[in-house]
Design an enzyme around this catalytic site. Structure first.
Site, short mmCIF file in Angstrom:
data_model
loop_
_atom_site.label_atom_id
_atom_site.label_comp_id
_atom_site.label_asym_id
_atom_site.label_seq_id
_atom_site.Cartn_x
_atom_site.Cartn_y
_atom_site.Cartn_z
N GLU A 267 0.81 -1.20 0.00
CA GLU A 267 0.00 0.00 0.00
C GLU A 267 0.86 1.27 0.00
O GLU A 267 0.65 2.20 -0.77
CB GLU A 267 -0.86 -0.05 1.27
CG GLU A 267 -1.71 1.14 1.49
CD GLU A 267 -3.10 0.92 0.93
OE1 GLU A 267 -3.75 -0.05 1.33
OE2 GLU A 267 -3.50 1.71 0.10
N ASP A 271 1.08 4.02 -3.25
CA ASP A 271 0.63 5.41 -3.17
C ASP A 271 1.72 6.36 -3.65
O ASP A 271 1.48 7.26 -4.45
CB ASP A 271 0.34 5.80 -1.71
CG ASP A 271 -0.88 5.11 -1.15
OD1 ASP A 271 -1.51 4.34 -1.89
OD2 ASP A 271 -1.19 5.33 0.03
N SER A 472 -6.87 2.23 -3.84
CA SER A 472 -5.68 2.92 -3.31
C SER A 472 -4.68 3.18 -4.42
O SER A 472 -3.72 3.93 -4.22
CB SER A 472 -5.05 2.15 -2.15
OG SER A 472 -5.08 0.79 -2.39
N VAL A 515 -17.57 6.63 -17.74
CA VAL A 515 -17.52 5.16 -17.64
C VAL A 515 -18.97 4.68 -17.56
O VAL A 515 -19.70 5.08 -16.66
CB VAL A 515 -16.71 4.71 -16.41
CG1 VAL A 515 -16.69 3.19 -16.30
CG2 VAL A 515 -15.30 5.28 -16.45
N ASP A 540 -22.45 8.28 -11.84
CA ASP A 540 -23.04 7.07 -11.23
C ASP A 540 -22.29 6.74 -9.94
O ASP A 540 -21.14 7.15 -9.76
CB ASP A 540 -23.00 5.90 -12.23
CG ASP A 540 -21.60 5.59 -12.71
OD1 ASP A 540 -20.78 5.14 -11.90
OD2 ASP A 540 -21.31 5.81 -13.91
#
Ligand SMILES: *[C@@H]1O[C@H](CO)[C@@H](O)[C@H](O)[C@H]1NC(C)=O
Ligand SMILES: *[C@@H]1O[C@H](CO)[C@@H](O)[C@H](O)[C@H]1NC(C)=O
Ligand SMILES: *[C@@H]1O[C@H](CO)[C@@H](O)[C@H](O)[C@H]1NC(C)=O
Ligand SMILES: *[C@@H]1O[C@H](CO)[C@@H](O)[C@H](O)[C@H]1NC(C)=O
Ligand SMILES: *[C@@H]1O[C@H](CO)[C@@H](O)[C@H](O)[C@H]1NC(C)=O
Length: 560
Positions: A267, A271, A472, A515, A540
């Site tokens: 993670e 990032d 992430s 999308v 959406d």
């Protein structure tokens, strides 16, 4: 239960009639399954608890934020300094007096405050804490070598201080477990899948070699709370492997907090490697595990840091979230106010929308609902969902990544800026919506936008690793692009983007790749059969307005 405790429980039960003030009556106090109780904390052990003092002028703060973030207002971009925020929200003299007196009367004098004076962080022994906060009962818990102190029972506060506090931090709320970001490849029969690298992202989002940061005082940050670390050597190797074609930095400029030793986390590496790939050549900071003590809540500590630093990066991306239903309303409301305090300073906060689609909460036998996540559901942050390429072997248009978090808050009502977008969606897909009992149509709907979240390459512990997926990844990708927009704004002498949503929703999808295909995950039951919401033309609750077409977005966001 140990015998000793029983002898104390009767006087405590009695006293709870007198000390009736529960600040967080709806806070989940169950201990998450993956944490193991080691035992009671020694009464002499020191804890650090955080007191969130009732602020003044929160309504004015909210109203002012609305003006400074609305591109049609004369106040647009007229941001406040930290000192000005402090003079707006600083708690009253009375609040300070009452809270200090309460603490002093328990012998608590060792307290730190922040520039806005609306938090106190105090050191006291466990014995004193349990007297100060009747009902609390401090234990030590461990998970994977990490050790924490938390209370196994709800706390109350004296009636005199009840109205002067929002909550006390450091008793509940365990750090959520990091998601497993490596998706195993299901079938490799068809050969090599297209992995996402900086070059692929820059191609898809139309970033040219010239699209890098150049402004002197621009900066961006990632914040991490999962006891994970990034290795400077991983970042350097990532950039040498994947950063060949554009001007970029290979080093973080500032680390705030404690970078532990040990192994790097996926993670953490993800990032940083990706915010520095889209937000290329922009000075980058890392906020890492700001909790210094076992009784602190790292996310809350980060919020305190923001209120204690006058000079901060303009864009922050955060891959962190928890189920709304596991957090107290008082806590979420106050954290939401902290987000307003950042937005009014011209700071953009971007949160990952989560990796469980609409989520699922079991309410009873064969009764489920979707499960919104916080801070993704806060109306004062920009929430980023995830997509995949339609053809996984080519840079094509994007479709929903089925993990992309999205839905409707049960806590925050729908903010004005998104009402018509959400109404449009509900009308367009009316016949295909999940049953109304699964979500709250009056709540803040998220995400706001999206980016690719599937099949990234990451360098971790010096090894390039494929198949890394999750929102992430998409969040820092969007964050880096907003930093590039800020860069141009700063060069033109314009204010930064700040809280983006009011302006983003006014674009009505202009400058974004809409999308329109695919659905995300929901409850695995007969009624919805594993499906949450589906993408549709325009906004959406799966991918928001869509993914950035950088040159168009820059043009749209570069006017005053
Ligand atoms: C906030 O910063 C000041 C120095 O500027 C420091 O004295 C204080 O301890 C900090 N507060 C916290 C809670 O760390
Ligand atoms: C950006 O990318 C899209 C699709 O990849 C392409 O159709 C478009 O022409 C590109 N350029 C601009 C300036 O939008
Ligand atoms: C990178 O950013 C610095 C300012 O931080 C600037 O002086 C330099 O020109 C930038 N490099 C490129 C290639 O634009
Ligand atoms: C902005 O520039 C000043 C002066 O050079 C520097 O002290 C400060 O750290 C910079 N701020 C950020 C957020 O990079
Ligand atoms: C639905 O959301 C509103 C706020 O938008 C809240 O007041 C209400 O309690 C929520 N309902 C449920 C069932 O959570």
């Amino acid at each position: 239960m140990d015998a000793l405790w029983l002898t104390f429980s009767i006087p405590l039960l009695f006293s709870s009639l007198v000390w009736s003030g529960y600040l967080e009556y709806d806070q989940d106090v169950l201990i998450p399954e993956d944490w193991t109780r080691v035992g009671r904390v020694d009464p002499a052990e020191e804890l650090e608890l955080t007191f969130a003092l009732k602020q003044q002028n929160v309504n004015l703060l909210e109203e002012t934020l609305r003006w400074v973030s609305d591109p049609d207002s004369a106040q647009y971009g007229k941001y406040l300094t930290l000192e000005e925020v402090a003079s707006l929200v600083r708690p009253s003299e009375l609040t300070h007096k009452v809270v200090r007196h309460w603490l002093h009367s328990h012998g608590i004098t060792n307290c730190l405050t922040v520039r806005t004076e609306d938090f106190l962080q105090c050191t006291m022994t466990a014995e004193v804490a349990e007297k100060l906060l009747p009902g609390s009962r401090f234990n030590r818990y461990i998970r994977d070598g990490q050790s924490l102190v938390r209370s196994s029972a709800p706390y109350s506060v004296h009636d005199d201080v009840h109205q002067h506090l929002d909550f006390v931090g450091g008793l509940h709320r365990f750090p959520p477990k990091g998601q497993d970001l490596r998706k195993e490849q299901k079938s490799s029969k068809e050969g090599i899948h297209l992995g996402v690298t900086p070059v692929i992202l820059r191609t898809r989002y139309n970033l040219t070699a010239a699209d890098v940061g150049t402004a002197q005082n621009n900066s961006q940050a990632v914040a991490q709370f999962l006891e994970q670390y990034y290795h400077p050597a991983d970042l350097a190797e990532f950039m040498s492997l994947f950063g060949g074609s554009f001007q970029h930095l290979s080093q973080v400029d500032r680390v705030v907090g404690t970078q532990g030793g040990g192994k790097a986390g996926i993670e953490a590496s993800l990032d940083i490697e990706y915010i520095m790939s889209t937000g290329a050549n922009v000075s980058t900071w890392v906020f890492t595990n700001p909790g210094r003590h076992e009784s602190q809540e790292p996310f809350l500590q980060w919020m305190l840091l923001l209120s204690n630093m006058s000079d901060l990066p303009w864009v922050h991306t955060i891959s962190y979230g928890d189920d709304e239903d596991s957090l107290s309303t008082a806590y979420m409301m106050r954290i939401n106010t902290e987000f307003m305090k950042a937005g009014i300073r011209g700071i953009s906060l971007l949160f990952a929308s989560g990796d469980s689609g609409a989520g699922c909460r079991h309410l009873g036998k064969e009764q489920n609902s979707f499960r919104p996540s916080f801070p993704a559901s806060s109306p004062y942050v920009t929430t980023v969902g995830g997509t995949s390429f339609k053809n996984p072997y080519k840079v094509t248009y994007e479709v929903t990544d089925y993990i992309s978090g999205g839905g409707f808050s049960n806590v925050f009502k729908m903010p004005d800026y998104q009402v018509s977008a959400v109404e449009g969606y509900l009308k367009t897909v009316a016949a295909k919506l999940p049953p109304q009992s699964y979500y709250n149509v009056s709540g803040r709907a998220y995400p706001d936008m999206a980016a690719l979240s599937d099949n990234y390459w990451v360098v971790i512990n010096r090894v390039p690793v494929p198949w890394v997926s999750g929102t992430s990844a998409s969040t820092p990708v969007v964050g880096g692009m907003l930093s590039l927009v800020n860069d141009h704004r700063l060069l033109k002498g314009l204010p930064t983007l700040g809280f983006l949503n009011p302006r983003l929703y006014k674009l009505k999808g202009q400058a974004l790749f809409d999308v329109t295909e695919g659905c995300h995950l929901g409850c695995l039951d007969e009624q919805v059969q594993g499906q949450g919401f589906c993408a549709a033309p325009s906004w959406d609750p799966v991918t928001g307005w869509g993914t950035p077409n950088y040159p168009a977005l820059l043009a749209a966001l570069l006017s005053e």
